[in-house]
Enzyme design. Structure first.
Site, PDB file in Angstrom:
ATOM      1  N   ASP A   1       0.778  -1.204   0.075  1.00 43.04           N
ATOM      2  CA  ASP A   1       0.105   0.054  -0.022  1.00 43.04           C
ATOM      3  C   ASP A   1       0.853   1.197  -0.059  1.00 43.04           C
ATOM      4  OD1 ASP A   1      -2.028   1.713  -0.064  1.00 43.04           O
ATOM      5  OD2 ASP A   1      -2.627   1.401   2.152  1.00 43.04           O
TER       6      ASP A   1
ATOM      7  N   ASP B   1       2.511   1.559  -3.760  1.00 44.54           N
ATOM      8  CA  ASP B   1       1.623   2.202  -5.137  1.00 44.54           C
ATOM      9  C   ASP B   1       1.611   3.714  -4.675  1.00 44.54           C
ATOM     10  OD1 ASP B   1       0.026   2.681  -2.866  1.00 44.54           O
ATOM     11  OD2 ASP B   1      -1.568   1.291  -3.724  1.00 44.54           O
ATOM     12  N   GLY B   2       1.649   4.392  -3.518  1.00 44.72           N
ATOM     13  CA  GLY B   2       1.800   5.806  -3.487  1.00 44.72           C
ATOM     14  C   GLY B   2       3.164   6.337  -3.983  1.00 44.72           C
TER      15      GLY B   2
ATOM     16  N   ARG C   1       3.838   8.959  -7.173  1.00 49.52           N
ATOM     17  CA  ARG C   1       4.688  10.313  -7.004  1.00 49.52           C
ATOM     18  C   ARG C   1       5.891  10.273  -8.066  1.00 49.52           C
ATOM     19  NH1 ARG C   1       3.281   9.252  -1.682  1.00 49.52           N
ATOM     20  NH2 ARG C   1       5.152   8.354  -1.403  1.00 49.52           N
TER      21      ARG C   1
ATOM     22  N   ASP D   1      -7.204   1.782  -4.272  1.00 47.26           N
ATOM     23  CA  ASP D   1      -6.473   1.626  -2.866  1.00 47.26           C
ATOM     24  C   ASP D   1      -7.328   1.786  -1.891  1.00 47.26           C
ATOM     25  OD1 ASP D   1      -3.758   1.793  -1.562  1.00 47.26           O
ATOM     26  OD2 ASP D   1      -4.396   3.731  -0.854  1.00 47.26           O
TER      27      ASP D   1
ATOM     28  N   ASP E   1      -8.125  -1.615   0.543  1.00 42.28           N
ATOM     29  CA  ASP E   1      -7.843  -1.483   2.138  1.00 42.28           C
ATOM     30  C   ASP E   1      -8.972  -1.764   2.893  1.00 42.28           C
ATOM     31  OD1 ASP E   1      -5.369  -0.696   1.712  1.00 42.28           O
ATOM     32  OD2 ASP E   1      -5.658   1.544   1.857  1.00 42.28           O
TER      33      ASP E   1
END
Length: 314
Positions: free
Chosen positions: A92, A95-96, A100, A113, A117
């Site tokens: 998790d 992927d963020g 970016r 996402d 979750d």
């Protein structure tokens, strides 16, 4: 006469002229970049991007695969399930970072996402409800709070802040606690990770602690176990069956009973992560209340404007 005919031909030519890319209507995107509107012909638009194949979204799909695999092994294989589930949760954060790094932040990715979750956590809580029936109402309440809080918060953000507004953009004047939670990546990661760790620890305790799961004290005699395995055994030598064993077979059940786990580390993990789990659910309550008040403010303003408009007509 010839002059009038020339003007008519010029007008017809202008009316039939195909608009070029520079003349096409443009909208302003969420990042401030202009993009061609939907009414523009496809030939005038730039190269189309496949949002579904962006790197962050590919990581999201892999998270879903790992989560489904963990659910497959959840009933009888706690070590395998915990490993797969933990990797899915840790991705998790990846992927963020990918969003970016590759400049591939999308609304679809944000929703994917969040949905992943919510679904994975709720599936684990459903299992805990069956593992600890006396506490089922607590786990059911946590599932309901989690879904309600995030749904109302997302809806309020879209309705009050606009479609281009991110649900993570929480103003300090509205809630400094939510602002810290969503804007500080370290706080966000630690809170979510330890929240999941607490439920994983409870899951492991259902296989290791007779204090919480008295059924672990029950043993199956060798004659009965041998008969169960004999009746339920299936011989299959294919590669797929060797990689993905049946977790519901009698042999797997006996293996799970024989390979009992030590409850020391699950108790430690549960004790360390319990305070953060409580904080996370307090944040869910705050988020639910703040989002509800924000929507109510919008309703009050809309009713005020409607009343003023009605008074002017009257």
């Amino acid at each position: 006469m010839s002059e009038r005919r020339t003007r008519r031909q010029a007008a017809l030519a202008a009316a039939n002229e195909t608009p070029t890319k520079s003349d096409a209507p443009r909208d302003i995107g969420e990042n401030g970049d202009a993009h061609v509107s939907a009414a523009t012909p496809k030939t005038a638009a730039g190269p189309a991007e496949n949002i579904f194949l962006f790197w962050p979204n590919l990581i999201g799909y892999f998270r879903i695969v790992l989560a489904i695999a963990s659910l497959y092994y959840m009933p009888l294989h706690p070590r395998t399930c915990s490993l797969l589930y933990s990797i899915s949760c840790l991705l998790d954060a990846l992927d963020g970072y990918a969003a970016r790094h590759f400049n591939q932040s999308t609304r679809f990715g944000a929703v994917l996402d969040m949905v992943t979750d919510r679904c994975t956590t709720s599936c684990l809580l459903v299992f805990l409800s069956s593992a600890f029936p006396r506490w089922a109402i607590v786990f059911q309440g946590l599932i309901s709070l989690d879904f309600a809080s995030h749904y109302i918060h997302m809806y309020a953000t879209l309705a009050m802040g606009g479609s281009a507004e991110s649900h993570k953009n929480v103003d300090k004047s509205r809630s400094w606690l939510l602002n810290l939670y969503y804007t500080n990546k370290t706080v966000l990661f630690i809170t979510c990770a330890l929240n999941e760790l607490f439920f994983i620890a409870l899951y492991l305790l259902s296989f290791s602690s007779p204090l919480l799961s008295p059924q672990l004290l029950q043993t199956v005699g060798e004659p009965k176990a041998a008969a169960a395995i004999q009746n339920g055994a299936q011989v299959n030598s294919s590669i797929i069956s060797q990689l993905f064993t049946n977790p519901y077979s009698a042999a797997a059940l006996e293996m799970a009973r024989a390979n009992k786990m030590d409850s020391t580390w699950p108790w430690i993990l549960a004790g360390v992560s319990a305070p953060v789990m409580i904080i996370k659910n307090v944040l869910n309550i705050v988020q639910l209340v703040k989002a509800s008040k924000w929507l109510a403010e919008g309703d009050v303003e809309a009713r005020r404007i409607a009343a003023l408009a009605k008074a002017k007509k009257g």
